[in-house]
Write an enzyme that holds these catalytic residues in place. Sequence first.
Site, PDB file in Angstrom:
ATOM      1  N   SER A 126       0.816  -1.216   0.000  1.00  0.00           N
ATOM      2  CA  SER A 126       0.000   0.000   0.000  1.00  0.00           C
ATOM      3  C   SER A 126       0.850   1.267   0.000  1.00  0.00           C
ATOM      4  O   SER A 126       0.351   2.328  -0.346  1.00  0.00           O
ATOM      5  CB  SER A 126      -0.941  -0.004   1.206  1.00  0.00           C
ATOM      6  OG  SER A 126      -1.864  -1.049   1.072  1.00  0.00           O
ATOM      7  N   ASP A 356      -8.592  -5.268   2.415  1.00  0.00           N
ATOM      8  CA  ASP A 356      -7.251  -5.859   2.434  1.00  0.00           C
ATOM      9  C   ASP A 356      -7.032  -6.739   3.670  1.00  0.00           C
ATOM     10  O   ASP A 356      -6.489  -7.838   3.567  1.00  0.00           O
ATOM     11  CB  ASP A 356      -6.237  -4.708   2.421  1.00  0.00           C
ATOM     12  CG  ASP A 356      -4.800  -5.183   2.456  1.00  0.00           C
ATOM     13  OD1 ASP A 356      -4.393  -5.856   1.502  1.00  0.00           O
ATOM     14  OD2 ASP A 356      -4.098  -4.871   3.439  1.00  0.00           O
ATOM     15  N   HIS A 360      -6.102 -10.759   3.875  1.00  0.00           N
ATOM     16  CA  HIS A 360      -4.870 -11.266   4.497  1.00  0.00           C
ATOM     17  C   HIS A 360      -5.172 -12.424   5.459  1.00  0.00           C
ATOM     18  O   HIS A 360      -4.379 -13.346   5.605  1.00  0.00           O
ATOM     19  CB  HIS A 360      -4.143 -10.155   5.260  1.00  0.00           C
ATOM     20  CG  HIS A 360      -3.331  -9.248   4.380  1.00  0.00           C
ATOM     21  ND1 HIS A 360      -2.333  -9.720   3.550  1.00  0.00           N
ATOM     22  CD2 HIS A 360      -3.350  -7.904   4.217  1.00  0.00           C
ATOM     23  CE1 HIS A 360      -1.792  -8.694   2.903  1.00  0.00           C
ATOM     24  NE2 HIS A 360      -2.392  -7.582   3.289  1.00  0.00           N
ATOM     25  N   ASP A 397      -5.340  -0.402  -4.801  1.00  0.00           N
ATOM     26  CA  ASP A 397      -3.878  -0.246  -4.815  1.00  0.00           C
ATOM     27  C   ASP A 397      -3.130  -1.508  -5.207  1.00  0.00           C
ATOM     28  O   ASP A 397      -1.967  -1.448  -5.577  1.00  0.00           O
ATOM     29  CB  ASP A 397      -3.378   0.285  -3.467  1.00  0.00           C
ATOM     30  CG  ASP A 397      -3.879  -0.548  -2.286  1.00  0.00           C
ATOM     31  OD1 ASP A 397      -4.714  -1.451  -2.477  1.00  0.00           O
ATOM     32  OD2 ASP A 397      -3.421  -0.268  -1.167  1.00  0.00           O
ATOM     33  N   HIS A 468      -0.502 -10.043  -1.169  1.00  0.00           N
ATOM     34  CA  HIS A 468      -1.117  -9.273  -2.251  1.00  0.00           C
ATOM     35  C   HIS A 468      -0.916 -10.008  -3.563  1.00  0.00           C
ATOM     36  O   HIS A 468      -0.068 -10.893  -3.666  1.00  0.00           O
ATOM     37  CB  HIS A 468      -0.471  -7.887  -2.346  1.00  0.00           C
ATOM     38  CG  HIS A 468      -0.660  -7.059  -1.118  1.00  0.00           C
ATOM     39  ND1 HIS A 468       0.019  -5.886  -0.901  1.00  0.00           N
ATOM     40  CD2 HIS A 468      -1.463  -7.244  -0.035  1.00  0.00           C
ATOM     41  CE1 HIS A 468      -0.359  -5.373   0.256  1.00  0.00           C
ATOM     42  NE2 HIS A 468      -1.246  -6.179   0.809  1.00  0.00           N
TER      43      HIS A 468
HETATM   44 ZN   LIG Z   1      -2.211  -5.616   2.549  1.00  0.00          ZN
END
Ligand SMILES: [Zn+2]
Length: 534
Positions: A126, A356, A360, A397, A468
């Site tokens: 990020s 996000d 994760h 992102d 990611h």
């Molecule tokens: Zn992340």
Amino acid sequence: MFATVLLLTFCGISAIARPEAAFDEDHLHPELNVERTGSVRAVTEELSATFWNGNAQNTILKKLTKKPIEDVAKNVIMFLGDGMSIPTLAATRVYYGGEEAELAFEKLPYTALSKTYCVDSQTADSACSATAYLAGVKNNIGMIGVTASVKKNDCDAMLLEENMVESIAKWSQDVGKRTGIVTTSTVTDASPAGAYAKIANRDWQTDAAVEASGANATKCRDVTYQLVNWAPGKHFNVILGGGTRNFLNNDTVDKFGSLGKRTDGLDLINQWIADRTAEGRTAEYVWNRTSLLGLSEDTDYVLGLFSSSYMPYNLERNIYTVPSLEEMTETAIKIARKGNGALNGYFLFIEGGRIDHGHHAAWAKKAFDETVEFSKAVQRALDMTSEEDTLIVVTSDHAHTMSVAGYPDRGNPILGAAGTDDNGKTRLTINYANGPAPVDSSHDYGIDNRDDDNYRFPSVSYLSSETHGSDDVGIFARGPWAHLFTGVLEENTIPHIMAYASCVGDGLTACSSTIRNVASLALPLLTFVLFIYI
Ligand SMILES: [Zn+2]
Ligand SMILES: *[C@@H]1O[C@H](CO)[C@@H](O)[C@H](O)[C@H]1NC(C)=O
Ligand SMILES: *[C@@H]1O[C@H](CO)[C@@H](O)[C@H](O)[C@H]1NC(C)=O
Ligand SMILES: *[C@@H]1O[C@H](CO)[C@@H](O)[C@H](O)[C@H]1NC(C)=O
């Protein structure tokens, strides 16, 4: 290992795991022959060609009436769904409305793809990503507001003027626009920090963190210190999100009962209030939903910190005390458009920061629910603004490793099963390439309670935190110059286009090219007048 082999088999790389004969090239989709049961969600009108043809024709008509808007964008709102990969969009549609549902930003007229790699990394984090989409320059992973010449933890390099890059928040302030940041993460986390920080390590959010890496925290100021003391952070009219601990010393208890994380004795919340008040403006510090919703629209500055660290996931939020992203968005726009903002416009950065975090942890349900919340916030902004003067850009992102696969029935729950594997075990629609719950080939996923908010979806390889992804993400836009968002773009082009539309920054702008047009007309005109006169 066996699990890995099994999944590779699904991808058709069966030669690695099985004898050649197991793979039948003439029958690539054996599952298509499985009888569809009664569980297919029936949409009666879809049975006729008229429905589909009518839909498509209407779309053409809508596009034909859509003219590009080439006026200056007085306001720019950038929305960022952190980790909101393209598969996340398809899955979230099913999660909240069905395959044919549209998220708020999927209705916007212009879209592009964004290439998110960073200077030293195929996959973005990020921090480097925020530097690209807010400051217009790609740099190294883990770093914010500095060029790729700066290496991790290099305090001296990060302080060199030539290595610092300013964001569109600063460019917007330079022409008198009001500015602000909103997030469900901490206000000093990498994405919002992209709007104001210049730092050689995204984790340097307190002086203690700087010192812990062996750097000098008095010289190398942490992100929270920069937000309160440096431009452009100290001029933000709106700062909403989580993360009180980074503002307070480690002997100070915050509103939520947690100790601060600083060791320099600073109370950056009180300092923020004192500094803004000393400028003779109204500055409000709020820490709960009631106070946020009760703010006067004449407020010059607001600092709203609603949790010690990240704001809670929406599924775990106390809806009476903690505001939603949609509520924060509404307040941010009301305050940004007041006073000076009414004259010169505003720039807002608004992040759905926990999509996000859900991924994760392989908590797909939380990731989808956070995406729905993000979509609601975008809808609120679309409803509160006019496309004639406000450019709204929605993007992400970086991607994640989640896939949406199999041939489940139409209307099958997205958290559900996608049939059985060749060993007769239940397969799920949602899987990750890596993550905290590695696939167990002896387990029948059919018996799990996958509706549980904390159910972790399986992955090929084991990693305590899923990574990611490197695939492109979408850009969705509406408003002046939104039509420049087409094609496959380098991510760092995004703020350049927003700056072009709103006439800020040093690059090309809609205003400078108008001036150039005028200038190119002026000389021939002058010559003509002189010629007549003489
Ligand atoms: Zn992340
Ligand atoms: C840390 O930096 C400050 C400011 O540049 C300086 O005054 C101080 O001497 C430095 N401390 C150490 C231990 O180097
Ligand atoms: C606060 O920080 C100081 C200085 O690093 C340290 O000595 C102290 O133990 C910390 N206190 C707490 C409660 O963590
Ligand atoms: C919200 O914050 C205000 C101060 O801004 C306080 O007076 C009020 O009691 C708080 N409400 C709740 C429910 O904590």
